[in-house]
Motif scaffolding. Structure first.
Motif, PDB file in Angstrom:
ATOM      1  N   ALA A 300       0.763  -1.224   0.275  1.00 28.72           N
ATOM      2  CA  ALA A 300      -0.077  -0.028  -0.050  1.00 28.72           C
ATOM      3  C   ALA A 300       0.928   1.301  -0.009  1.00 28.72           C
ATOM      4  O   ALA A 300       0.757   2.209  -0.822  1.00 28.72           O
ATOM      5  N   ALA A 301       1.983   1.349   0.961  1.00 28.89           N
ATOM      6  CA  ALA A 301       2.894   2.500   0.867  1.00 28.89           C
ATOM      7  C   ALA A 301       3.696   2.706  -0.283  1.00 28.89           C
ATOM      8  O   ALA A 301       3.563   3.854  -0.839  1.00 28.89           O
ATOM      9  N   ALA A 302       4.046   1.545  -0.816  1.00 29.72           N
ATOM     10  CA  ALA A 302       4.755   1.561  -2.201  1.00 29.72           C
ATOM     11  C   ALA A 302       3.762   2.065  -3.379  1.00 29.72           C
ATOM     12  O   ALA A 302       4.275   2.924  -4.157  1.00 29.72           O
ATOM     13  N   SER A 303       2.748   1.486  -3.205  1.00 32.28           N
ATOM     14  CA  SER A 303       1.576   2.159  -4.428  1.00 32.28           C
ATOM     15  C   SER A 303       1.262   3.430  -4.252  1.00 32.28           C
ATOM     16  O   SER A 303       1.241   4.213  -5.316  1.00 32.28           O
ATOM     17  N   TYR A 304       1.372   4.053  -2.981  1.00 31.62           N
ATOM     18  CA  TYR A 304       0.994   5.278  -2.715  1.00 31.62           C
ATOM     19  C   TYR A 304       2.295   6.205  -3.103  1.00 31.62           C
ATOM     20  O   TYR A 304       2.072   7.448  -3.905  1.00 31.62           O
ATOM     21  N   GLN A 305       3.375   5.842  -2.805  1.00 28.42           N
ATOM     22  CA  GLN A 305       4.638   6.384  -3.277  1.00 28.42           C
ATOM     23  C   GLN A 305       4.838   6.406  -5.017  1.00 28.42           C
ATOM     24  O   GLN A 305       4.854   7.387  -5.446  1.00 28.42           O
ATOM     25  N   GLN A 306       4.373   5.251  -5.570  1.00 22.88           N
ATOM     26  CA  GLN A 306       4.730   5.112  -6.955  1.00 22.88           C
ATOM     27  C   GLN A 306       3.693   5.774  -7.842  1.00 22.88           C
ATOM     28  O   GLN A 306       4.282   6.340  -8.893  1.00 22.88           O
TER      29      GLN A 306
END
Length: 393
Positions: A300-306
């Motif tokens: 979730a955090a990586a998708s938010y960042q990406q």
């Protein structure tokens, strides 16, 4: 929120290809380990992939620039089939040469695919809604990413590895159909007179930021599955864990895209800090339930960042053109080589402990924050002085 019409064809092709490789690629480490490979040989597979991608990136960009993104997408699909055929030969007993051929063909696949996507999407993406459109594309791809590893794990557990690889090949063939008209969309194929293989076409801070982004992405997308393969040891369990991670991540993608059009750098900062903190927690989780929970939070955090990162990246790529994309792709390939070269050396010299994994998670945490170095998005459109624009044929 609907996807812009000029992005629909490439999104459908991208989703089908994601479904194809999603059935298989997360399981490559476990496939190799179950066939008796040692951990350093798994690292060698990914190092061959990263080195091959650095070598083929420039030729693929030249071909795409000359003949169009349609050729690039079709070539990516053809090499994807070759990748799956190589893995099929490997699981049928053909030896290490087949799996290394799979690594090279995967490098060719991703080189043609990503260069084609970056050129096409940066050209047709509407600046005023690019965050939302990227979020929709990511959600659709994430939905496939949600189901494909679960389906692949269950297929391998029940029907065997060869059957699963054949299903993946059929999906890859389907991806060729929506890609057939990409050069007629958004003003048609546009060539640049000169593309040079150099890091100098992007600001140094952007290259460093992309190096950092790819260190984090490499640890997240390939080192983590190797760790999972060692920890879980089951195709079905691994499929369920990846399914849980993708399910949790979909919740924040739309939020990130909607906020990214207004507060892109703030969203990038929030996602980068969260990703860094969660990377540190990877060092302490061991049970499948804890791994699934952490994997979901990290996804979730990586998708938010990406989502925010990609929006800013395409803003620069739209303005600066293919040479900017080339420079950042070089930085990304060097990051992949650095991660897998270090891990190969570490596992060759170590006594089989988990120290190299721990070090890679710490490196990913630091790299997550390094993503914030990317320069601010331009407020005006048009080529930078001294940079070639996306001129016509």
């Amino acid at each position: 929120m609907f996807l812009h019409r000029e992005l629909r064809a490439i999104t459908v092709s991208r989703v089908l290809r994601q479904a194809s490789l999603g059935l298989v690629n997360v399981f490559i480490p476990l496939i190799m380990l179950t066939r008796g490979a040692r951990l350093w040989q798994v690292c060698a597979f990914y190092l061959v992939y990263a080195t091959a991608k650095l070598a083929v990136n420039y030729p693929s960009m030249l071909l795409i620039n000359r003949f169009g993104v349609q050729l690039g997408m079709q070539a990516a699909i053809a090499f994807s089939l070759l990748h799956l055929m190589s893995l099929t030969a490997y699981v049928s007993g053909s030896g290490d040469l087949a799996v290394h051929a799979g690594a090279v063909s995967l490098a060719l696949t991703n080189s043609f695919l990503w260069n084609s996507e970056h050129l096409h999407v940066s050209r047709v993406l509407a600046p005023e809604r690019k965050g939302r459109d990227i979020a929709v594309m990511t959600i659709l791809q994430g939905a496939v990413g949600l189901l494909a590893p679960l389906a692949g794990g269950l297929a391998m557990a029940t029907g065997g590895q060869v059957l699963t690889l054949c299903l993946a090949a059929a999906l890859a063939l389907c991806a060729a159909w929506p890609a057939r008209r990409l050069d007629r969309i958004g003003g048609g194929h546009q060539r640049v007179r000169v593309i040079r293989y150099s890091l100098r076409h992007a600001p140094l801070r952007d290259s460093v930021a992309n190096f950092s982004f790819n260190v984090n992405a490499t640890v997240f997308s390939t080192v983590w599955p190797v760790h999972l393969a060692l920890t879980l040891g089951s195709f079905a369990t691994l499929g369920w864990v990846v399914f849980g991670a993708e399910l949790i991540s979909l919740a924040l993608m739309f939020v990130a895209g909607k906020r990214g059009d207004r507060k892109g750098r703030r969203v990038l900062r929030e996602g980068s800090v969260a990703t860094g903190l969660l990377n540190c927690l990877r060092m302490v989780v061991t049970t499948p339930v804890a791994i699934a929970g952490l994997g979901g939070a990290l996804q979730a955090a990586a998708s938010y960042q990406q989502t925010s990162w990609t929006s800013i990246y395409y803003g620069h790529a739209r303005r600066r053109g293919p040479n900017y994309i080339m420079s950042l792709e070089i930085a990304g390939d060097l990051a992949n080589i650095a991660v897998w070269g270090a891990l190969l050396a570490a596992f060759t010299l170590s006594d089989g402990g988990t120290g190299p994994f721990t070090a890679s998670f710490v490196a990913a945490a630091l790299a997550s924050v390094g993503c914030l170095l990317i320069s601010k998005e331009p407020t005006a459109h048009g080529a930078e002085p001294g940079e070639p624009s996306l001129a016509g044929r």
